[in-house]
Design a protein around this motif. Structure first.
Motif, mmCIF file in Angstrom:
data_model
loop_
_atom_site.group_PDB
_atom_site.id
_atom_site.type_symbol
_atom_site.label_atom_id
_atom_site.label_comp_id
_atom_site.label_asym_id
_atom_site.label_seq_id
_atom_site.Cartn_x
_atom_site.Cartn_y
_atom_site.Cartn_z
ATOM 1 N N ILE A 1 0.799 -0.979 -0.168
ATOM 2 C CA ILE A 1 0.022 -0.020 -0.151
ATOM 3 C C ILE A 1 1.144 1.067 0.321
ATOM 4 C CG2 ILE A 1 -1.638 1.493 1.075
ATOM 5 C CD1 ILE A 1 -2.735 -1.460 2.535
ATOM 6 N N TYR A 2 0.999 1.995 -1.258
ATOM 7 C CA TYR A 2 1.788 3.269 -1.554
ATOM 8 C C TYR A 2 0.433 5.365 -0.723
ATOM 9 C CZ TYR A 2 5.189 0.544 -3.606
ATOM 10 O OH TYR A 2 6.178 -0.416 -3.795
ATOM 11 N N SER A 3 -0.856 4.577 -1.051
ATOM 12 C CA SER A 3 -1.060 6.016 -0.842
ATOM 13 C C SER A 3 -2.511 5.234 -0.710
ATOM 14 C CB SER A 3 -1.453 6.331 -2.313
ATOM 15 O OG SER A 3 -1.739 5.445 -3.388
ATOM 16 N N ASP A 4 -3.657 6.481 0.071
ATOM 17 C CA ASP A 4 -4.606 6.466 0.297
ATOM 18 C C ASP A 4 -5.606 6.145 -1.254
ATOM 19 O OD1 ASP A 4 -4.424 9.330 -0.758
ATOM 20 O OD2 ASP A 4 -4.969 9.873 1.114
ATOM 21 N N ASP A 5 -6.985 6.415 -1.225
ATOM 22 C CA ASP A 5 -7.728 6.257 -2.799
ATOM 23 C C ASP A 5 -7.551 7.679 -3.635
ATOM 24 O OD1 ASP A 5 -8.561 7.874 -0.672
ATOM 25 O OD2 ASP A 5 -10.569 8.084 -1.658
ATOM 26 N N LYS A 6 -7.137 8.965 -2.866
ATOM 27 C CA LYS A 6 -6.408 10.346 -3.251
ATOM 28 C C LYS A 6 -5.357 9.938 -4.175
ATOM 29 C CE LYS A 6 -10.187 12.605 -0.325
ATOM 30 N NZ LYS A 6 -10.056 11.672 0.607
ATOM 31 N N GLU A 7 -4.365 9.253 -3.802
ATOM 32 C CA GLU A 7 -3.005 9.196 -4.220
ATOM 33 C C GLU A 7 -2.225 9.764 -3.797
ATOM 34 O OE1 GLU A 7 -2.351 7.174 -6.693
ATOM 35 O OE2 GLU A 7 -3.803 6.213 -6.865
ATOM 36 N N LEU B 1 -7.803 -3.600 8.474
ATOM 37 C CA LEU B 1 -6.200 -3.330 8.226
ATOM 38 C C LEU B 1 -6.035 -1.216 8.586
ATOM 39 C CD1 LEU B 1 -2.855 -3.875 7.958
ATOM 40 C CD2 LEU B 1 -3.458 -2.725 5.015
ATOM 41 N N ILE B 2 -5.345 -0.678 9.555
ATOM 42 C CA ILE B 2 -5.125 -0.153 10.312
ATOM 43 C C ILE B 2 -3.862 0.724 9.968
ATOM 44 C CG2 ILE B 2 -5.555 1.827 12.089
ATOM 45 C CD1 ILE B 2 -8.001 0.799 11.704
ATOM 46 N N VAL B 3 -3.451 1.281 9.611
ATOM 47 C CA VAL B 3 -2.527 2.336 9.339
ATOM 48 C C VAL B 3 -2.007 3.283 9.495
ATOM 49 C CG1 VAL B 3 -0.494 3.119 7.323
ATOM 50 C CG2 VAL B 3 -2.186 0.681 6.285
ATOM 51 N N ALA B 4 -0.992 3.697 10.223
ATOM 52 C CA ALA B 4 -0.731 5.164 11.125
ATOM 53 C C ALA B 4 0.254 5.581 10.050
ATOM 54 C CB ALA B 4 0.228 4.430 12.672
ATOM 55 N N ASP B 5 -0.359 5.860 9.160
ATOM 56 C CA ASP B 5 0.561 7.157 8.208
ATOM 57 C C ASP B 5 0.896 8.407 9.002
ATOM 58 O OD1 ASP B 5 1.307 8.346 6.080
ATOM 59 O OD2 ASP B 5 -0.879 8.975 5.117
ATOM 60 N N SER B 6 2.179 7.806 9.699
ATOM 61 C CA SER B 6 3.251 8.638 10.934
ATOM 62 C C SER B 6 3.578 10.373 9.931
ATOM 63 C CB SER B 6 4.049 8.027 11.463
ATOM 64 O OG SER B 6 3.915 7.003 12.143
ATOM 65 N N GLU B 7 3.943 10.406 9.074
ATOM 66 C CA GLU B 7 4.456 11.805 8.113
ATOM 67 C C GLU B 7 3.306 12.300 8.525
ATOM 68 O OE1 GLU B 7 8.029 11.995 9.373
ATOM 69 O OE2 GLU B 7 7.444 14.739 7.934
ATOM 70 N N ASN B 8 1.932 11.872 8.053
ATOM 71 C CA ASN B 8 1.023 12.756 7.480
ATOM 72 C C ASN B 8 -0.061 12.959 8.644
ATOM 73 O OD1 ASN B 8 1.567 12.800 4.969
ATOM 74 N ND2 ASN B 8 1.095 11.179 4.442
ATOM 75 N N ALA C 1 -10.324 -1.966 4.976
ATOM 76 C CA ALA C 1 -11.107 -3.164 4.865
ATOM 77 C C ALA C 1 -10.542 -4.082 3.409
ATOM 78 C CB ALA C 1 -13.117 -2.591 4.107
ATOM 79 N N LEU C 2 -10.406 -5.556 4.847
ATOM 80 C CA LEU C 2 -9.669 -6.597 4.264
ATOM 81 C C LEU C 2 -10.382 -7.837 4.225
ATOM 82 C CD1 LEU C 2 -6.526 -6.777 6.356
ATOM 83 C CD2 LEU C 2 -6.553 -6.739 3.802
ATOM 84 N N GLN C 3 -10.604 -8.140 2.301
ATOM 85 C CA GLN C 3 -11.097 -9.443 2.199
ATOM 86 C C GLN C 3 -10.034 -10.401 1.537
ATOM 87 O OE1 GLN C 3 -14.169 -10.043 2.767
ATOM 88 N NE2 GLN C 3 -13.980 -12.359 1.605
ATOM 89 N N SER D 1 -11.847 -1.794 -0.409
ATOM 90 C CA SER D 1 -12.588 -0.021 -1.073
ATOM 91 C C SER D 1 -11.681 0.584 -0.486
ATOM 92 C CB SER D 1 -14.076 0.154 -0.102
ATOM 93 O OG SER D 1 -14.168 -0.587 1.007
ATOM 94 N N ALA D 2 -11.763 1.843 -0.834
ATOM 95 C CA ALA D 2 -11.299 3.095 -0.245
ATOM 96 C C ALA D 2 -11.076 3.852 0.154
ATOM 97 C CB ALA D 2 -11.540 3.927 -0.745
ATOM 98 N N PRO D 3 -9.973 3.780 1.519
ATOM 99 C CA PRO D 3 -9.457 3.842 3.424
ATOM 100 C C PRO D 3 -10.282 5.340 3.658
ATOM 101 C CG PRO D 3 -7.720 5.041 2.142
ATOM 102 C CD PRO D 3 -9.284 4.154 0.644
ATOM 103 N N THR D 4 -10.326 4.657 5.230
ATOM 104 C CA THR D 4 -11.385 5.689 6.081
ATOM 105 C C THR D 4 -9.648 6.613 6.737
ATOM 106 O OG1 THR D 4 -13.575 4.543 6.692
ATOM 107 C CG2 THR D 4 -13.084 6.568 7.694
ATOM 108 N N GLU D 5 -10.116 8.002 6.161
ATOM 109 C CA GLU D 5 -8.739 8.793 6.893
ATOM 110 C C GLU D 5 -9.939 9.565 8.324
ATOM 111 O OE1 GLU D 5 -8.246 12.747 6.012
ATOM 112 O OE2 GLU D 5 -6.372 12.033 5.328
ATOM 113 N N ILE D 6 -8.480 8.910 8.798
ATOM 114 C CA ILE D 6 -8.811 9.173 10.825
ATOM 115 C C ILE D 6 -7.846 10.194 10.662
ATOM 116 C CG2 ILE D 6 -9.145 8.658 13.158
ATOM 117 C CD1 ILE D 6 -9.526 5.705 11.754
ATOM 118 N N GLN D 7 -8.362 11.555 11.059
ATOM 119 C CA GLN D 7 -7.562 12.700 11.747
ATOM 120 C C GLN D 7 -7.987 13.700 12.417
ATOM 121 O OE1 GLN D 7 -6.296 14.770 8.200
ATOM 122 N NE2 GLN D 7 -3.976 14.608 9.324
#
Lengths: 438, 307
Positions: free
Chosen positions: B39-45, B62-69, B76-78, B84-90
């Protein structure tokens, strides 16, 4: 018939095991009789090696040499070792003088372990006791030049250094079983042999704190100093001002040497700005916040290093990051790296990394590796270099752009030229330029 | 007799080989990890920047801690695909997430590297509160370097300020305190086995320590692993109690048996998929899928393991 078979089988076992023993046994140097003509022992050698005739006249002569038993150390015909020695220098002297290296030594004199006994001793004879090459401290100063320099320029010298035994008043020449730095005894035991802690002057100098069981060399430089009281040249301000109570409980308290607060809170009392800057950063060098905190790297009382560092950056950082420092050492040793990056060569980690905290990856001091770090010295990259920068995507990874670290390991590599990540330039280039792969 | 001689020599050869070969040389071949996705990016690239944390428990999230951002991403994993596109939690309470875990309810726990606090969020990222130890605890101030959760949602915190591990009930009440081992360098991470054994990794001495359930002290699980690892910083356990150790400076993954034996080393420092560059957190979900926050490569990598 059966008895014979059993006997043959037993004999075969013994032969097989015997062969195995021969296979694994280390070849021992066999000192056989040289069958010299009667009366020629030693004399036969000196007939050609005439220069050694003078050595026999010296005040202190190696016993075997004196007895004309040259073949104890030299093979008269052939040898795998220089000077026809019968064993490697590292083993030869120790084969008789075992006592100089205790079985488990905490510290060893490097030249002893390397078998370079002849850096201090003349293996045949000398006019100085123990066949030494030079007298007193001058012998030690031959290698330990920085101590000599220090002793010559210090305003205040430690008197034992000038006394008859000099360095050997405190140090043993070969190994110390229990102490580091070849010390005869650790501090304070060694110091207390001369310094009386019950004397009024001693007490008043130490602000009446019971320092009799403390580590004297956390404040004092036993080799002399430019600061009165032989304090290390960079004393911590409260030590200099003799305001020990800023950090410790009062001298009359039940536990006077106890510190008033835990590490970072205690230091933060004075170093408030630095602490705030540190703890406001995104990335913390975690040891700063642990129980030992600042004292992982800094000496609380005095140091010969600036900023009260316990040692030079390489040693301080290397205490935890030994794996990286190892790379730096390898890189320095590699003849292919003649023009080595200066901070790496000097082991000055803090040129690139912030030791407390940083907002940038890998605790770097600047955001951009290309321009802000490497570019400070390697300015040619601004006009002539492989394309790098924010707009150049790394073909190996679409979420990376190319910077100096894409090709170079800035801390050093084991044996790669120019600190490249790969053994050869070809191996590196074909990572991206796959069409050029042979 | 003629028949016996080759037999003896073969036996001696095998004995010699066994005696003189290092353990790792014979045991490292069994473990294989296979790269599945990155995984390199979110759905908005918007690219990940220095992600340091990753969590997945039952294999559906799957939860990713995108630290610098300064954000979390929830995927969601299948099976082995992102649904699908990830949900951003900020959220303002979480500035610099460096480690994440999920509890049995799907709540997200994250360690903020800047504030040095552990926060709890609902599954959709709403702030629930900070983890504040309460009850019978000897020193209230805690500096959490890392933390872990067990199957009962107990929280295990590596408190580097007080050189201890504290175990909290889901309510935050402290139930247990274990002092760090007597001789340690720097404790970077903690994990809890399905049986309740607590594991610590000492980065500077490259050693693992373990404490049995009910025990109040740690004992060495391994000798120094410096032969196999440069700077271990993170660990995770699979259902069989095998320990996966991240070698941050060496860019690789080390597998240790439940008894502390070295089982193998996988991956290596690099940029291409399957390689690692300063990896941080590792997690293994119930489907034995491995996720690694491949920090300096700005990506998350997913692997499967075969043994």
């Amino acid at each position: 018939m059966r008895t014979e078979t059993v006997a043959i089988r037993h004999t075969m076992y013994i032969v097989i095991w015997g062969l195995c023993a021969l296979l694994f046994a280390a070849p021992a140097p066999a000192k056989e009789s040289m069958k010299l003509k009667p009366g020629t022992t030693g004399k036969a050698c000196l007939e050609c090696h005439a220069a050694f005739k003078e050595k026999v006249k010296k005040a202190y002569v190696h016993t075997t040499f004196k007895n004309g038993d040259c073949s104890s150390c030299h093979d008269p015909h052939t040898s795998n070792y220089k000077n026809l020695l019968v064993l490697s220098p590292a083993k030869l002297c120790l084969s008789c003088h075992k006592e100089v290296l205790p079985d488990k030594s905490r510290s060893l004199h490097g030249i002893v372990t390397e078998g370079k006994c002849n850096q201090c001793h003349d293996s045949h004879g000398s006019d100085i006791k123990f066949q030494l090459l030079n007298k007193g401290n001058e012998l030690c100063f031959g290698c330990h030049k920085e101590i000599k320099e220090q002793a010559q320029t210090n305003k205040f010298n430690h008197s034992p250094m000038a006394k008859e035994k000099g360095c050997l008043n405190c140090h043993t020449p070969h190994a110390s079983a229990a102490q580091k730095s070849l010390l005869k005894e650790g501090a304070p035991g060694l110091c207390l042999k001369c310094h009386n802690v019950t004397k009024g002057q001693f007490k008043s100098k130490h602000m009446n704190y019971p320092v009799g069981e403390s580590n004297c060399i956390s404040c004092h430089n036993p080799h002399g100093s430019n600061t009165r009281g032989l304090l290390f040249d960079n004393p911590h301000s409260p030590v200099n001002k003799k305001t020990c109570g800023e950090c410790h409980e009062s001298a009359t308290a039940s536990n006077p040497l106890a510190i008033k607060k835990q590490s970072k809170e205690l230091c933060g009392k004075c170093h408030e700005k630095m602490m705030k800057e540190t703890f406001d950063k995104n990335r913390l060098h975690w040891p700063v916040a642990d129980a030992q905190g600042c004292l992982h790297c800094h000496a609380p009382h005095a140091s010969k290093e600036k900023k009260l560092l316990k040692a030079g950056p390489l040693d301080v950082c290397g205490k935890c990051h030994g794996d990286t420092v190892e790379l730096q050492k390898w890189t320095k040793m590699d003849p292919a790296n003649k023009k080595l990056c200066e901070p790496v060569k000097k082991g000055n980690c803090v040129v690139c990394h912030s030791p407390h905290a940083s907002d940038y990856p890998l605790l770097l001091v600047k955001p951009s590796v290309n321009a802000d770090l490497c570019g400070r010295c390697h300015e040619w990259q601004t006009h002539s270099t492989h394309p790098i920068g924010e707009k150049v995507i790394d073909s190996r990874n679409k979420n990376l752009t190319l910077d100096c670290l894409s090709c170079h390991n800035a801390c050093g590599t084991q044996n790669h030229p120019a600190m490249l990540h790969f053994q050869t330039t070809y191996d590196l280039c074909i990572q991206c330029h796959t069409d050029r792969k042979r | 007799m003629r028949n016996l001689l080759p037999l003896i020599l073969s036996f001696l050869t095998i004995l010699g080989t066994w005696l003189f070969l290092p353990m790792g040389a014979t045991s490292g071949e069994d473990m294989k990890i296979k790269h599945v996705l990155s995984i390199y990016s979110d759905d908005k690239e918007a690219g990940l920047k220095h992600p340091e944390g990753v969590a997945s428990s039952d294999g559906s999230v799957l939860i990713v801690a995108d630290s610098e951002n300064g954000r979390l991403l929830r995927y969601a994993l299948q099976d082995e695909k992102l649904e699908s596109a990830p949900t951003e939690i900020q959220i303002p309470e979480l500035l610099y997430p460096i480690k994440v875990h999920l509890n049995s309810q799907g709540d997200i726990f994250a360690l903020d590297g800047k504030k040095r606090r552990i926060i709890c969020m609902t599954a959709d990222g709403a702030f629930k509160g900070y983890i504040n130890p309460t009850g019978n605890i000897s020193a209230a101030t805690v500096v959490p370097r890392s933390f872990a959760l067990d199957a009962n949602d107990h929280v295990y915190i590596v408190d580097i300020l007080n050189e201890r591990v504290i175990v909290l009930k889901p309510s935050g009440e402290c139930t247990r305190q274990l002092a760090f081992p007597k001789t340690y360098g720097f404790i970077s991470d903690i994990a809890v086995s399905p049986k309740g054994d607590i594991m610590l990794v000492d980065s500077t001495h490259a050693r693992l320590f373990a404490a049995k359930p009910g025990s109040d002290q740690f004992a060495p699980l391994t000798e120094s692993l410096k032969e196999y690892v440069r700077f271990p910083t993170c660990l995770a356990l699979d259902a069989k109690g095998r320990i996966y150790v991240i070698d941050r400076n060496g860019g690789s993954l080390i597998l240790i048996g439940p008894d502390g034996s070295f089982l193998g080393r996988q991956s290596g420092m690099g940029w291409k998929e399957g390689f690692l560059n300063h990896p941080s957190q590792i997690c293994i979900n119930k489907k034995d899928q491995i996720f690694i926050a491949d920090t300096s490569n700005n990506r998350i990598q997913m692997f499967t393991v075969s043994l």
